[in-house]
Design a protein around this motif. Sequence first.
Motif, mmCIF file in Angstrom:
data_model
loop_
_atom_site.group_PDB
_atom_site.id
_atom_site.type_symbol
_atom_site.label_atom_id
_atom_site.label_comp_id
_atom_site.label_asym_id
_atom_site.label_seq_id
_atom_site.Cartn_x
_atom_site.Cartn_y
_atom_site.Cartn_z
ATOM 1 N N LYS A 42 -6.338 4.392 -9.549
ATOM 2 C CA LYS A 42 -5.338 5.345 -9.058
ATOM 3 C C LYS A 42 -5.384 5.427 -7.532
ATOM 4 N N LYS A 43 -6.600 5.484 -6.968
ATOM 5 C CA LYS A 43 -6.745 5.522 -5.507
ATOM 6 C C LYS A 43 -6.191 4.240 -4.872
ATOM 7 N N LEU A 44 -6.497 3.100 -5.474
ATOM 8 C CA LEU A 44 -6.004 1.826 -4.941
ATOM 9 C C LEU A 44 -4.478 1.736 -5.054
ATOM 10 N N ASP A 45 -3.928 2.254 -6.150
ATOM 11 C CA ASP A 45 -2.477 2.248 -6.320
ATOM 12 C C ASP A 45 -1.800 3.144 -5.280
ATOM 13 N N GLU A 46 -2.395 4.299 -4.998
ATOM 14 C CA GLU A 46 -1.849 5.193 -3.962
ATOM 15 C C GLU A 46 -1.872 4.506 -2.600
ATOM 16 N N LEU A 47 -2.965 3.823 -2.303
ATOM 17 C CA LEU A 47 -3.070 3.090 -1.044
ATOM 18 C C LEU A 47 -2.006 1.992 -0.980
ATOM 19 N N HIS A 48 -1.830 1.281 -2.084
ATOM 20 C CA HIS A 48 -0.828 0.216 -2.144
ATOM 21 C C HIS A 48 0.571 0.790 -1.911
ATOM 22 N N CYS A 49 0.867 1.927 -2.518
ATOM 23 C CA CYS A 49 2.178 2.578 -2.318
ATOM 24 C C CYS A 49 2.380 2.980 -0.855
ATOM 25 N N LYS A 50 1.329 3.457 -0.225
ATOM 26 C CA LYS A 50 1.423 3.825 1.198
ATOM 27 C C LYS A 50 1.723 2.592 2.048
ATOM 28 N N TYR A 51 1.058 1.485 1.753
ATOM 29 C CA TYR A 51 1.324 0.253 2.496
ATOM 30 C C TYR A 51 2.777 -0.200 2.300
ATOM 31 N N LYS A 52 3.269 -0.119 1.075
ATOM 32 C CA LYS A 52 4.648 -0.526 0.796
ATOM 33 C C LYS A 52 5.643 0.386 1.515
ATOM 34 N N TYR A 53 5.338 1.674 1.578
ATOM 35 C CA TYR A 53 6.188 2.633 2.281
ATOM 36 C C TYR A 53 6.254 2.293 3.775
ATOM 37 N N MET A 54 5.090 2.020 4.353
ATOM 38 C CA MET A 54 5.041 1.642 5.776
ATOM 39 C C MET A 54 5.795 0.342 6.008
ATOM 40 N N GLU A 55 5.641 -0.610 5.097
ATOM 41 C CA GLU A 55 6.335 -1.890 5.224
ATOM 42 C C GLU A 55 7.848 -1.692 5.197
ATOM 43 N N PHE A 56 8.329 -0.823 4.318
ATOM 44 C CA PHE A 56 9.759 -0.535 4.225
ATOM 45 C C PHE A 56 10.292 -0.027 5.566
ATOM 46 N N HIS A 57 9.559 0.903 6.181
ATOM 47 C CA HIS A 57 10.006 1.459 7.462
ATOM 48 C C HIS A 57 9.926 0.429 8.588
ATOM 49 N N LEU A 58 8.914 -0.402 8.576
ATOM 50 C CA LEU A 58 8.817 -1.443 9.601
ATOM 51 C C LEU A 58 9.917 -2.487 9.437
ATOM 52 N N LEU A 59 10.275 -2.807 8.205
ATOM 53 C CA LEU A 59 11.374 -3.762 7.981
ATOM 54 C C LEU A 59 12.698 -3.190 8.467
ATOM 55 N N ALA A 60 12.897 -1.882 8.287
ATOM 56 C CA ALA A 60 14.112 -1.236 8.798
ATOM 57 C C ALA A 60 14.131 -1.268 10.330
ATOM 58 N N LYS A 61 12.976 -1.036 10.944
ATOM 59 C CA LYS A 61 12.888 -1.083 12.407
ATOM 60 C C LYS A 61 13.153 -2.501 12.911
ATOM 61 N N LYS A 62 12.610 -3.488 12.193
ATOM 62 C CA LYS A 62 12.837 -4.886 12.571
ATOM 63 C C LYS A 62 14.323 -5.221 12.498
ATOM 64 N N LYS A 63 14.982 -4.787 11.447
ATOM 65 C CA LYS A 63 16.417 -5.040 11.291
ATOM 66 C C LYS A 63 17.204 -4.412 12.433
ATOM 67 N N ARG A 64 16.849 -3.179 12.815
ATOM 68 C CA ARG A 64 17.528 -2.496 13.912
ATOM 69 C C ARG A 64 17.319 -3.247 15.232
ATOM 70 N N LEU A 65 16.090 -3.699 15.473
ATOM 71 C CA LEU A 65 15.802 -4.438 16.703
ATOM 72 C C LEU A 65 16.525 -5.787 16.724
ATOM 73 N N LEU A 66 16.596 -6.443 15.569
ATOM 74 C CA LEU A 66 17.278 -7.739 15.501
ATOM 75 C C LEU A 66 18.768 -7.612 15.788
ATOM 76 N N SER A 67 19.356 -6.465 15.515
ATOM 77 C CA SER A 67 20.770 -6.275 15.863
ATOM 78 C C SER A 67 20.921 -5.750 17.293
ATOM 79 N N GLN A 68 19.928 -5.027 17.778
ATOM 80 C CA GLN A 68 19.990 -4.439 19.112
ATOM 81 C C GLN A 68 19.856 -5.501 20.213
ATOM 82 N N ILE A 69 18.976 -6.460 20.032
ATOM 83 C CA ILE A 69 18.722 -7.462 21.076
ATOM 84 C C ILE A 69 19.975 -8.283 21.392
ATOM 85 N N PRO A 70 20.701 -8.819 20.405
ATOM 86 C CA PRO A 70 21.931 -9.555 20.738
ATOM 87 C C PRO A 70 22.979 -8.671 21.425
#
Length: 186
Positions: A46-74
């Motif tokens: 359960k602890k490992l699953d919670e940690l995994h969910c936190k990592y996935k949540y952070m990844e989701f937000h970083l992917l959104a930031k990456k998408k925003r930056l990829l459109s902002q630079i051009p």
Amino acid sequence: MGDLKKPAINEERKSNAGIPEAEFVDDVDSYMGKSDNGGNAERVLKKLDELHCKYKYMEFHLLAKKKRLLSQIPDLKRSLNMIEKLRNEKEEFETEFLLSDQVFAKAVVTPTNTVCLWLGANVMLEYSLDEAEKLLVKNIATATNSLEQVEHDIDFLRDQCTTTEVNMARVFNWDVKRRQAAKNLK
């Protein structure tokens, strides 16, 4: 603009965003014997699953930031190109400009020494061509650096997800073997 310092990305695979590193469980028996685990595989999973969910949540937000930056630079680079065009044009010229997604309008542009730039939060300021160029070059450098950091953090997070998934599998398998051994003793 050569005086802009680029933060070094740590070679030890540490994250720029303060993301905690997942501990690899090499010896499952001793890991499960720790006092905070108490040999309870369900609690550890359960602890490992919670940690995994936190990592996935952070990844989701970083992917959104990456998408925003990829459109902002051009967009920033197009603005910089327009400043160069305005600097070189000595007579009126006709052009098309973007009103909204997929909607363009024609305009006649007269030679000018100033431009208005959107700064965000519904704020637009007028700059001289030189000031606007400096600001855009700085913003491009900052966005490019941010993109590199975000990509590094995404890679780091993926490594942590993989480590956590492997740990979950190892603990699960440990628990299955333990239960089978207990069943065979009966």
